[in-house]
Write a protein that holds these residues in place. Structure first.
Motif, short mmCIF file in Angstrom:
data_model
loop_
_atom_site.label_atom_id
_atom_site.label_comp_id
_atom_site.label_asym_id
_atom_site.label_seq_id
_atom_site.Cartn_x
_atom_site.Cartn_y
_atom_site.Cartn_z
N ALA A 64 29.22 25.96 -23.97
CA ALA A 64 30.63 25.99 -23.60
C ALA A 64 31.39 24.78 -24.14
N TYR A 65 30.67 23.79 -24.68
CA TYR A 65 31.31 22.60 -25.23
C TYR A 65 31.96 22.93 -26.56
N GLU A 66 33.12 22.40 -26.77
CA GLU A 66 33.88 22.70 -27.99
C GLU A 66 33.16 22.18 -29.23
N GLY A 67 32.50 21.03 -29.12
CA GLY A 67 31.80 20.47 -30.28
C GLY A 67 30.68 21.37 -30.77
N ILE A 68 29.91 21.95 -29.85
CA ILE A 68 28.82 22.85 -30.23
C ILE A 68 29.38 24.14 -30.82
N GLN A 69 30.46 24.65 -30.25
CA GLN A 69 31.08 25.86 -30.79
C GLN A 69 31.60 25.62 -32.20
N LEU A 229 19.93 22.17 -35.36
CA LEU A 229 20.47 20.87 -34.99
C LEU A 229 20.85 20.84 -33.50
N ILE A 230 21.42 21.93 -33.02
CA ILE A 230 21.79 22.01 -31.60
C ILE A 230 20.54 21.99 -30.72
#
Length: 294
Positions: A64-69, A229-230
């Motif tokens: 849900a984090y914008e950086g991961i999206q 990477l995630i």
């Protein structure tokens, strides 16, 4: 004349006999058994996922984090970019090599055959690594070059086979009308061969789309690389499973979209009057061909 008129209403075709009541009942039972097996496998898989707590909130909150999206979207964009370059270049290379394979000049035909057989036999991963490491090429060009060489050589055989599948009478009739070889290929053979080649072409492009995932091995930041990477930065057990559960449906969806596009193009071609077969009545002796002078 329709297929019914040719074969009659006898419940059979030229290729196979239509199944009778017992065969239909047997096929129905086979379908039920296959469905039960598939559902059992899916149930077993879901049981394993729930048993290892893969659907807990803690494991899905990071997505849900914008950086991961943004990282996933950037990786998806890079995958589509590599696929776009590789697919266009593969089609062009395939057309060039197929033309060489169909050439009447023996040296050209031998050279094209050598290229096709060599790049078809070479594993695509080996070609990508060789271009990236030995030739010191950047990740994106190395990935695109490897995919182009392999898929282009495969498509060359698809194009050649499709052109050869057109009846020889079509070619001979075109030459009898005074058409040049290039005109025969572009106006007579290629349009008829495209419909037969289209499913195989799309299937090979699906292979190229899936093979873009090899880019993560040469540090190209494509979709799979972003997922890796995630997962490597998540601090719980089995972090790859939620990532795979997100990435896999997107890959499957893109492949299904390509298949749908092939079906749509084939249906559009069948409705196009320019590609429909036209029944021509035999000409009477002394009748001039269209476009000729009396």
């Amino acid at each position: 004349m329709t297929a019914h008129a040719l074969h009659g209403d006898t419940g059979s075709t030229a290729l196979y006999d239509l199944p009778g009541p017992r065969a239909r009942r047997r096929h129905f039972l086979y379908g039920i058994a296959s469905t039960v097996v598939i559902l059992a496998l899916l149930g077993w898989l879901l049981h394993l996922l729930f048993a290892t707590h893969q659907f807990t909130t803690a494991k899905w909150r990071p997505f849900a984090y914008e950086g991961i999206q943004d990282l996933l979207l950037e990786g998806l964009g890079n995958t589509l970019k590599a696929f776009a370059y590789a697919s266009v270049l593969s089609l062009l290379l395939g057309a060039v090599l197929a033309s060489g394979r169909l050439s009447v000049h023996r040296p050209v035909r031998w050279l094209a055959t050598l290229c096709v057989e060599f790049f078809r036999a070479m594993p695509v991963l080996v070609m990508i690594f060789f271009i990236f490491v030995a030739l010191k090429v950047q990740p994106l060009p190395a990935l695109v070059a490897g995919l182009t060489l392999y898929n282009g050589s495969v498509l060359a055989e698809v194009f050649r086979t499709g052109v050869d599948s057109v009846e020889k009478g079509q070619r001979e009739a075109a030459y009898a009308l005074g058409m040049r070889k290039t005109q025969v290929m572009t106006h007579v053979l290629a349009p008829q061969a495209v419909r037969a080649m289209l499913p195989t072409i799309i299937s090979q492009l699906v292979v190229a789309l899936k093979d873009t995932s090899l880019g993560f091995l040469i540090t190209y930041e494509e979709f799979l690389h972003a997922g890796k990477l995630i997962a490597s930065n998540l601090d719980y057990d089995l972090p790859f499973i939620p990532v795979v559960m997100i990435i896999s449906p997107i890959y499957i969806g893109m492949c299904m979209l390509l298949s749908w596009f092939a079906t749509w193009v084939a249906r559009r071609q069948r409705r196009n009057p320019k590609t429909e077969a036209v029944d021509v009545a035999p000409a009477e002796p002394g009748t001039a061909l269209p476009g000729t002078l009396l």
